[in-house]
Enzyme design. Structure first.
Site, PDB file in Angstrom:
ATOM      1  N   ARG A  61      61.968  84.007  12.940  1.00  0.00           N
ATOM      2  CA  ARG A  61      61.998  85.291  12.235  1.00  0.00           C
ATOM      3  C   ARG A  61      62.519  85.128  10.757  1.00  0.00           C
ATOM      4  O   ARG A  61      62.058  86.142   9.839  1.00  0.00           O
ATOM      5  CB  ARG A  61      63.063  86.368  12.875  1.00  0.00           C
ATOM      6  CG  ARG A  61      62.531  86.570  14.342  1.00  0.00           C
ATOM      7  CD  ARG A  61      63.080  87.824  15.243  1.00  0.00           C
ATOM      8  NE  ARG A  61      63.071  87.813  16.452  1.00  0.00           N
ATOM      9  CZ  ARG A  61      61.844  88.155  17.445  1.00  0.00           C
ATOM     10  NH1 ARG A  61      60.811  88.482  16.338  1.00  0.00           N
ATOM     11  NH2 ARG A  61      61.760  88.066  18.294  1.00  0.00           N
ATOM     12  N   ARG A  93      73.200  76.835  21.502  1.00  0.00           N
ATOM     13  CA  ARG A  93      73.470  78.261  21.432  1.00  0.00           C
ATOM     14  C   ARG A  93      74.529  78.484  22.871  1.00  0.00           C
ATOM     15  O   ARG A  93      74.734  77.599  23.685  1.00  0.00           O
ATOM     16  CB  ARG A  93      72.154  78.994  21.794  1.00  0.00           C
ATOM     17  CG  ARG A  93      71.403  78.723  20.601  1.00  0.00           C
ATOM     18  CD  ARG A  93      70.138  79.825  20.342  1.00  0.00           C
ATOM     19  NE  ARG A  93      70.673  81.055  20.367  1.00  0.00           N
ATOM     20  CZ  ARG A  93      69.577  81.889  20.888  1.00  0.00           C
ATOM     21  NH1 ARG A  93      68.331  81.712  21.041  1.00  0.00           N
ATOM     22  NH2 ARG A  93      70.082  83.518  20.964  1.00  0.00           N
ATOM     23  N   LYS A 113      72.144  83.332  16.822  1.00  0.00           N
ATOM     24  CA  LYS A 113      70.804  83.634  17.360  1.00  0.00           C
ATOM     25  C   LYS A 113      70.213  82.256  17.022  1.00  0.00           C
ATOM     26  O   LYS A 113      70.589  81.123  17.003  1.00  0.00           O
ATOM     27  CB  LYS A 113      70.081  84.560  16.340  1.00  0.00           C
ATOM     28  CG  LYS A 113      70.781  86.131  16.988  1.00  0.00           C
ATOM     29  CD  LYS A 113      70.348  86.489  18.194  1.00  0.00           C
ATOM     30  CE  LYS A 113      70.977  87.734  18.685  1.00  0.00           C
ATOM     31  NZ  LYS A 113      70.641  88.058  19.987  1.00  0.00           N
ATOM     32  N   ASP A 143      67.167  91.910  16.770  1.00  0.00           N
ATOM     33  CA  ASP A 143      66.150  90.794  16.247  1.00  0.00           C
ATOM     34  C   ASP A 143      65.596  91.217  15.034  1.00  0.00           C
ATOM     35  O   ASP A 143      64.924  90.277  14.397  1.00  0.00           O
ATOM     36  CB  ASP A 143      65.207  90.589  17.298  1.00  0.00           C
ATOM     37  CG  ASP A 143      65.854  89.991  18.674  1.00  0.00           C
ATOM     38  OD1 ASP A 143      66.763  89.295  18.516  1.00  0.00           O
ATOM     39  OD2 ASP A 143      65.123  90.095  19.643  1.00  0.00           O
ATOM     40  N   ARG A 190      59.883  88.652  31.274  1.00  0.00           N
ATOM     41  CA  ARG A 190      60.410  89.455  32.652  1.00  0.00           C
ATOM     42  C   ARG A 190      59.226  89.513  33.502  1.00  0.00           C
ATOM     43  O   ARG A 190      59.366  89.456  34.838  1.00  0.00           O
ATOM     44  CB  ARG A 190      61.046  90.585  32.397  1.00  0.00           C
ATOM     45  CG  ARG A 190      62.567  90.475  31.647  1.00  0.00           C
ATOM     46  CD  ARG A 190      62.919  91.565  30.789  1.00  0.00           C
ATOM     47  NE  ARG A 190      64.342  91.587  30.496  1.00  0.00           N
ATOM     48  CZ  ARG A 190      64.579  91.029  29.326  1.00  0.00           C
ATOM     49  NH1 ARG A 190      63.692  90.585  28.441  1.00  0.00           N
ATOM     50  NH2 ARG A 190      65.867  91.190  29.041  1.00  0.00           N
ATOM     51  N   GLN A 210      70.474  89.983  27.531  1.00  0.00           N
ATOM     52  CA  GLN A 210      70.325  88.772  28.094  1.00  0.00           C
ATOM     53  C   GLN A 210      71.279  88.669  29.234  1.00  0.00           C
ATOM     54  O   GLN A 210      71.138  87.994  30.211  1.00  0.00           O
ATOM     55  CB  GLN A 210      70.265  87.603  27.157  1.00  0.00           C
ATOM     56  CG  GLN A 210      68.976  87.583  26.222  1.00  0.00           C
ATOM     57  CD  GLN A 210      68.909  86.331  25.473  1.00  0.00           C
ATOM     58  OE1 GLN A 210      69.993  85.609  25.299  1.00  0.00           O
ATOM     59  NE2 GLN A 210      67.950  86.469  24.699  1.00  0.00           N
ATOM     60  N   SER A 215      74.839  92.344  25.350  1.00  0.00           N
ATOM     61  CA  SER A 215      73.956  91.410  25.236  1.00  0.00           C
ATOM     62  C   SER A 215      72.928  91.805  26.407  1.00  0.00           C
ATOM     63  O   SER A 215      73.207  91.967  27.659  1.00  0.00           O
ATOM     64  CB  SER A 215      74.355  90.060  25.511  1.00  0.00           C
ATOM     65  OG  SER A 215      73.219  89.188  25.984  1.00  0.00           O
ATOM     66  N   GLY A 232      66.286  81.138  24.199  1.00  0.00           N
ATOM     67  CA  GLY A 232      67.397  81.479  24.726  1.00  0.00           C
ATOM     68  C   GLY A 232      67.219  82.636  25.887  1.00  0.00           C
ATOM     69  O   GLY A 232      67.929  82.596  26.946  1.00  0.00           O
ATOM     70  N   LYS A 246      57.686  90.067  23.818  1.00  0.00           N
ATOM     71  CA  LYS A 246      58.395  88.908  24.252  1.00  0.00           C
ATOM     72  C   LYS A 246      59.327  89.030  25.393  1.00  0.00           C
ATOM     73  O   LYS A 246      59.244  88.448  26.400  1.00  0.00           O
ATOM     74  CB  LYS A 246      59.038  88.069  23.048  1.00  0.00           C
ATOM     75  CG  LYS A 246      59.442  86.685  23.391  1.00  0.00           C
ATOM     76  CD  LYS A 246      59.707  85.631  21.986  1.00  0.00           C
ATOM     77  CE  LYS A 246      61.024  86.335  21.426  1.00  0.00           C
ATOM     78  NZ  LYS A 246      62.028  85.501  21.699  1.00  0.00           N
TER      79      LYS A 246
HETATM   80  C1  S3P Z   1      66.783  89.532  24.571  1.00  0.00           C
HETATM   81  C2  S3P Z   1      67.961  89.932  24.223  1.00  0.00           C
HETATM   82  C3  S3P Z   1      68.427  89.726  22.853  1.00  0.00           C
HETATM   83  C4  S3P Z   1      67.649  89.465  21.974  1.00  0.00           C
HETATM   84  C5  S3P Z   1      66.327  88.340  22.340  1.00  0.00           C
HETATM   85  C6  S3P Z   1      65.808  88.968  23.576  1.00  0.00           C
HETATM   86  C7  S3P Z   1      65.937  89.741  25.826  1.00  0.00           C
HETATM   87  O1  S3P Z   1      69.514  88.717  22.964  1.00  0.00           O
HETATM   88  O2  S3P Z   1      68.077  88.995  20.689  1.00  0.00           O
HETATM   89  O3  S3P Z   1      65.652  88.061  21.291  1.00  0.00           O
HETATM   90  O4  S3P Z   1      64.784  89.766  26.050  1.00  0.00           O
HETATM   91  O5  S3P Z   1      66.909  90.334  26.764  1.00  0.00           O
HETATM   92  P1  S3P Z   1      70.914  89.090  23.074  1.00  0.00           P
HETATM   93  O6  S3P Z   1      70.987  89.277  24.773  1.00  0.00           O
HETATM   94  O7  S3P Z   1      71.583  87.718  23.083  1.00  0.00           O
HETATM   95  O8  S3P Z   1      71.512  90.111  22.451  1.00  0.00           O
END
Ligand code: S3P
Length: 741
Positions: A693, A428, A648, A621, A332, A475, A473, A400, A327
């Site tokens: 999940r 969130r 999450k 995750d 990306r 993200q 994180s 997210g 995913k």
């Molecule tokens: C992700 C980063 C993680 C993960 C999410 C996907 C990503 O989140 O839990 O499912 O693709 O960068 P966090 O950055 O909030 O940890």
């Protein structure tokens, strides 16, 4: 007194066609009025209505029909309505509530105001969005409105009791009732119903007139037939509707005419890019409408949303499986592919709702994206400065990752944007990205408490900065690196613990220089991305369900193929191995800058452990399913330092603890983790709270349960693992979607 309690004597239905007849028949069958009286200018329809049990009786005149009425439903053709209203205005209607079924409401309201001097408060305009190929009272069907929308267009003066009564009647017929402003209703109907009819009538007539030898019809294939089916509708009715909703139809017709002109220009100029853009966008929009919106519009909301998985106990997993694409990497690939110069080809793309939301967002910003088709996507990059303003808010569903990564990118664009999501995403935290982006000069507003929607003001000059992330994180890191592509100077981000590094790796794959020293990633604006080929490996987060499943189910021996084993993602393997799992990595290789391997897993006796905190971000995750492993292990498993799990897709600590508790497992939540005592697992009803999940984790738990587990709210499994049930069954699990009753 409520509408439901009011003693109802008489319903009068004026106009006994398909709609009026179906309304009368349905209400009569329900026995909501002592008497249902019909009136129609056509004597034959009146006689048939009585004969077919559509009404109790018919009256000879409108006056006689309306005497003592509690409710008068006007279901006459739209241009006949004014005369009926004028007639009614001359009578003493007592306490009667008036309503109608016309498909253009502005016209109805104008006619009523003319007839009565003002729009009467006891007149509730309505429009059932239902119909049939057949017409007339003989087609009356008491179930016609079941699971169909009925739009009411009350105004500020409408009497609340009258409104409640009309609503009550439609709901009793099984309709899904909504209220809308008159103008909005007419615009929506002009676009979704009236314009398509105009085009169908117009196209058939045009072809018939200009191709006199009629060959065009002799050779007409499915496309022509499908497109023009609605030109077989009643011409008089449609003549009336177009005149009644003239203004709204003209507005949308102008918009459409301009778009058709643009298509024509593209053809003249042989501009294939424009054509492909229109066609690919239209194709997905149509799928979206038919799958998502139509389901919501016409199907019982409770049934469609509450997808239930029924997991039978027992089973062993064997064979070879390839789970869908990663995913994080799929998101990306679309983002960087869109910002690159040239055409990027992606293979193994995850066709789940989250990644599709990212595709849709970039299509909305003018990027032409072909596919996905069997995991293949072709992204026609527009370059770092080629995105266009989206036509409206970008809706990111449950994702997210899409929202946080896009916020960094959009903060640096010359246009404004709004990012929204589903109820789970809307809860969130977004300050984790909004705050540092503001420090770089972005102008972003969040909803209350830093939640979505995000309103991003375009046209800001961002300045690079160094950021020490307060939480681990990927993200947030990725969001800031994407903003850094546009920020003057060098942007660097230091993370408190290693997190997934797909952004850094993929930027390099697109030829963009990124340096990583220890826990700091750094890039500088001013370079460009060059299109490339991307092969997305299978998602280790999806593979994790089977790693645990095969470990806990006795007699299992399973190979998961082509799984991404980037060291920033393999915490789940390390944790399971510490618990005693039998996992082997076979044939390790590197594909497009990401390590990949086949993973063999065989059943093993697991034991409880204290999970090392440094593994938490590397398995972030996978904890829901690791909790199932802990429940099947001997002894106690303790997790600490995982407070991120509380924000999450759901509060994964609490939701898992609740479910485990229901199944008889001792699970004690702590502020930043959980303590689980391994032991027997019972059956029962658990709730995933819309978290994909969690739904899949409890499906895995059933392998060791002593009774079946019913899991509620599983529709979101489609966000990350659309073929989960199919693969789980193939491997030997007994989990199914429960058919809606
Ligand atoms: C992700 C980063 C993680 C993960 C999410 C996907 C990503 O989140 O839990 O499912 O693709 O960068 P966090 O950055 O909030 O940890």
């Amino acid at each position: 007194m409520t509408a439901a309690q009011k003693p109802l004597q008489r319903l009068v239905v004026i106009g006994l066609g398909l709609i009026g007849g179906s309304f009368a028949k349905g209400i009569r069958e329900l026995g909501l009025f002592r008497e249902v009286v019909g009136f129609d200018l056509d004597a034959r329809s009146q006689a048939l209505a009585v004969e077919l049990g559509v009404v109790d009786r018919c009256a000879d005149t409108l006056e006689q029909a309306c005497q003592g009425a509690d409710v008068i439903q006007i279901a006459v053709p739209i241009l006949a309505l004014e005369r009926v209203l004028e007639h009614l205005a001359e009578m003493d209607l007592g306490q009667a509530v008036l309503t109608d079924v016309g498909s253009a409401k502005g016209n109805v309201v104008r006619c009523a105001a003319r007839a009565f001097g003002t729009m009467p408060p006891w007149f509730v305009p309505g429009h059932p969005i239902a119909g049939s190929e057949q017409s007339g009272v003989t087609a009356a069907n008491s179930a016609l409105f079941r699971r169909h929308k009925v739009i009411l267009t009350p105004n500020a003066q409408t009497d609340p009791q009258a409104l409640a009564l009309v609503e009550h009647l439609w709901r009793a017929l099984g309709a899904d009732v909504e209220s809308m402003e008159v103008k909005h209703h007419d615009e929506v109907l002009a676009a979704t119903s009236h314009l398509p009819h105009l085009l169908a009538f117009g196209l058939v007539d045009s072809l018939a007139r200009h191709h006199e030898n009629q060959d065009i019809f002799r050779y007409a294939a499915g496309g022509f037939r499908d497109f023009t089916r609605i030109a077989g509708s009643d011409p008089i009715m449609w003549h009336d509707i177009f005149l009644a909703n003239r203004d709204a139809v003209l507005n949308i017709l102008d918009v459409f005419t301009a778009d058709i002109e643009r298509l024509r220009d593209a053809l003249v100029a042989e501009d294939g890019h424009h054509l492909l853009g229109v066609f690919t966008r239209a194709r997905v929009a149509r799928e979206h409408f038919s799958k998502i919106l139509a389901r919501r519009a016409y199907v019982d909301v409770m049934n469609s949303n509450n997808v239930i998985f029924l997991a039978q106990c027992g089973g062993a997993l064997t064979g070879h499986l390839r789970v869908p694409g990663d995913k994080s990497i799929s998101h990306r690939s679309i983002m960087l592919g869109s910002l690159a110069d040239g055409v990027t080809e992606v293979e193994g793309f995850l066709e789940g709702e989250d990644a599709l939301a990212t595709i849709q967002a970039f299509r909305d910003m003018g990027v032409v994206i072909e596919g996905p088709q069997q995991g293949r996507v072709t992204v026609h990059g527009v370059g770092l400065h080629g995105l266009k303003p989206p036509p409206g808010p970008l809706y990111l569903g449950n994702s997210g990752t899409s929202m946080r990564l896009l916020s960094g990118l959009l903060a640096a664009q010359p246009f404004d944007s709004v990012l929204t999501g589903d109820p789970s995403l809307s809860k969130r935290p977004m300050n984790r990205v909004a705050k540092p982006l503001r420090e770089m000069g972005a102008v972003i507003e969040t909803g209350p408490e830093g939640r979505p929607p995000l309103n991003i003001k375009g046209g800001q000059r961002l300045t690079a900065m160094h950021y020490e992330m307060p939480m681990a994180s990927a993200q947030v890191k990725s969001c800031l690196l994407l903003a850094g592509l546009y920020a003057k100077g060098t942007t660097s981000v230091t993370e408190p613990a290693p997190t997934r590094d797909h952004t850094e790796r993929m930027l390099r794959g697109f030829g963009y220089p990124v340096t990583v020293e220890g826990r700091t990633a750094r890039l500088e604006a001013g370079h460009s991305l060059k299109a490339t080929k991307i092969e997305v490996p299978a998602d280790i987060s999806s593979a994790a369900f089977f790693l645990v499943a095969a470990s806990i189910a006795e007699g299992s021996d399973l190979v998961l193929e082509h799984v991404g084993v980037n060291p920033t993602r393999t915490g789940v393997i390390d944790i399971l191995k510490l618990m005693g799992a039998n996992i082997e990595l076979l044939n390790p290789r590197e594909v497009g800058g990401e390590p990949v391997a086949d993973i063999r897993v065989r059943s093993a006796a697991l034991k409880g452990i204290d999970i090392p905190e440094d593994l938490v971000p590397l398995a972030i995750d996978e904890f829901p399913v690791l909790f199932i492993a802990a429940a099947c292990a001997s002894g106690r498993t303790v997790l600490r330092g995982a407070e991120e799990l509380r924000v999450k897709e759901s509060d994964r600590i609490q939701v898992m603890a609740d479910g485990l508790h229901t199944l008889g497992v001792k699970a004690t939540p702590t502020p930043d983790g959980i303590v689980i005592e391994g032991g027997a697992i019972g059956g029962g009803e658990v709730f995933s709270h819309g978290d994909h999940r969690i739904a899949m984790s409890f499906s895995v738990a059933a392998l060791r349960a002593i009774a079946p587990i019913r899991i509620h709210d599983c529709a979101n499994v489609a966000t990350s693992f659309p073929n989960f049930l199919e693969l789980a069954q193939k491997a030997g699990m007994h989990v199914n979607k429960e058919s809606a009753s």
